[in-house]
Design an enzyme around this catalytic site. Structure first.
Site, short mmCIF file in Angstrom:
data_model
loop_
_atom_site.label_atom_id
_atom_site.label_comp_id
_atom_site.label_asym_id
_atom_site.label_seq_id
_atom_site.Cartn_x
_atom_site.Cartn_y
_atom_site.Cartn_z
N SER A 1 6.80 -4.00 1.03
CA SER A 1 6.40 -2.60 0.88
C SER A 1 6.97 -1.72 2.01
O SER A 1 8.17 -1.60 2.13
CB SER A 1 4.88 -2.53 0.78
OG SER A 1 4.48 -1.25 0.41
N HIS B 1 1.45 -4.96 -6.67
CA HIS B 1 2.05 -4.65 -5.36
C HIS B 1 1.65 -5.60 -4.22
O HIS B 1 2.50 -6.11 -3.51
CB HIS B 1 1.68 -3.22 -4.98
CG HIS B 1 2.56 -2.64 -3.93
ND1 HIS B 1 3.88 -2.33 -4.14
CD2 HIS B 1 2.33 -2.32 -2.63
CE1 HIS B 1 4.41 -1.83 -3.05
NE2 HIS B 1 3.49 -1.83 -2.10
#
Ligand code: NAG
Ligand code: NAG
Ligand code: NAG
Length: 392
Positions: free
Chosen positions: A162, A367
């Site tokens: 990320s 995610h």
């Protein structure tokens, strides 16, 4: 409508889960990186990296025999612990067992990097005047240089998650000489573009500027903040009937926007609350919000007047992804609500040296599943190990 149904579903799953929470909380909820590394058989060393602009970052090292150092960089609201929280089934321990020389970095603002040579994070708002731009421009190169100097090597391999990928795109487009210092970049849930978002994330993004104005008026620079009397989120006792029960459900529902709840067991969720949420700056969230609204991967937008002063134009400078020439593997989750497959494909088109574009096999891969999910050892680690071998 769809979103409401989704929330109710999550709520049921998690309410059910809370009745299953263990009464004995694992000590892993309260062990830090060094404690966890020792417990799982690979003791870590602690170092201090000082950035050009004075931030003091803790860098962890688990020595291994393989010659190219391997650096791990975490995401937003996160810290080094996440790569180790799954214990024997974590990325760090898997890599350590395979004899990699592992370094795990920390970005300014988190619990291992909440220090500065002359600013006080609790008193000086200037401490929090940074976004992912500064973490990419200062924290990442300082960490890379520290590792290369300490090991006497010319380059390293890097795994980012990320924001741990965003900082690479910032650094390598702004200071392209760093491309030579990275042999391979493995980008998990890569974030440069935040287009094509859907509710509830897009709803949050649209509300972003308003939330920001509210926070700024309260003088909130650190997220979460001591300035609003919210309950303590860390070290909750989640078991049904305990006082934190409802808070655990709330946190679980919020997190499950970003993970697949079926892959987070109640015992593990309880460990998570000992480590999260980690702290970051308001400005980091604002910068991501701008990227999502403008649909352009660019520097921070300060408004016309300040932009002209800083960038010499009314609009913030775009990061030039053509300059990111490092060998890059992009690993993407089909159910990722931020680094969506479409956003990752956009990145793939613009990066000149993508060596692998891999969509994770389970359809529900979201995610944060890249760091917390219970089947990473089945679906993720083999791909990582193969890549590390192949590009040695
Ligand atoms: C981790 O915890 C140990 C034991 O409580 C402590 O001595 C050490 O300083 C901690 N390390 C960091 C980086 O917080
Ligand atoms: C580089 O490494 C040497 C020896 O390991 C150390 O003495 C020196 O302070 C390091 N330099 C920097 C800039 O970290
Ligand atoms: C994160 O921020 C909260 C609120 O300001 C604070 O209470 C907490 O100590 C911070 N966490 C760390 C690890 O510094």
């Amino acid at each position: 409508m769809k979103m409401r149904r989704l929330c109710i579903l999550y709520f049921c799953v998690l309410t059910k889960a809370t009745t299953l929470f263990p009464s004995e909380i694992s000590e892993d909820a309260n062990l830090n990186f060094t404690g966890l590394a020792k417990k799982y058989g690979h003791p870590a060393e602690e170092y201090e990296v000082v950035t050009e602009d004075g931030y003091i970052l803790t860098l962890f090292h688990i020595p291994g025999k393989k010659s190219t150092p391997l650096l791990l960089m975490h995401g937003t609201g996160d810290h080094a612990d996440s790569f180790l929280l799954r214990g024997k089934a974590s990325l760090v321990i898997t890599l350590a067992e395979a004899n990699y020389d592992i370094w795990v970095g920390n970005l300014r603002g988190n619990k291992y990097a909440r220090r500065h040579v002359n600013l006080n994070p609790d008193e000086d708002p200037e401490f929090w005047d940074f976004s992912f731009h500064e973490t990419g421009l200062y924290d990442l190169p300082a960490t890379i240089d520290y590792v290369l100097n300490a090991t006497g090597k010319e380059n390293l391999k890097l795994i980012g998650h990320s924001q741990g990928t965003t900082i690479n795109f910032v650094l390598l487009s702004s200071k392209p000489e760093y491309n030579d210092k990275i042999k391979l970049l493995i980008a998990l849930a890569p974030v440069a573009f935040l287009n094509n978002l859907t509710p509830p994330v897009s709803t949050l993004i649209e509300a972003g500027p308003l939330i920001d104005e509210f926070s700024r008026n309260l003088g909130i620079e650190e997220i979460p903040s001591k300035k609003i009397p919210v309950p303590k989120f860390n070290n909750l006792k989640c078991r049904g009937g305990s006082k934190d029960h409802i808070l655990c459900i709330f946190l679980g529902v919020f997190y499950s926007i970003f993970f697949d709840p079926k892959t987070i067991e109640p015992e593990f969720f309880q460990i998570l609350t000992g480590h999260y949420p980690g702290n970051t700056s308001r400005k980091t969230l604002v910068h991501y919000n701008q990227i999502a609204l403008r649909k352009i991967f660019s520097c921070f937008d300060y408004g016309v007047e300040e932009n002209i002063k800083r960038y010499g134009g009314e609009l913030p400078t775009e990061y030039d992804l053509k300059k990111v020439t490092v060998k890059t593997a992009l690993l993407v989750g089909r159910a990722d609500r931020l680094a969506t497959v479409q956003n990752a494909e956009l990145l793939r088109k613009l990066l000149p040296n993508v060596v692998l574009f891999h969509i994770m096999k389970p359809k529900t891969w979201n995610h944060i599943d890249f760091i917390w999910r219970n089947d990473m050892n089945v679906y993720l680690f083999p791909t990582i190990l193969t890549l590390l071998e192949k590009y040695d």
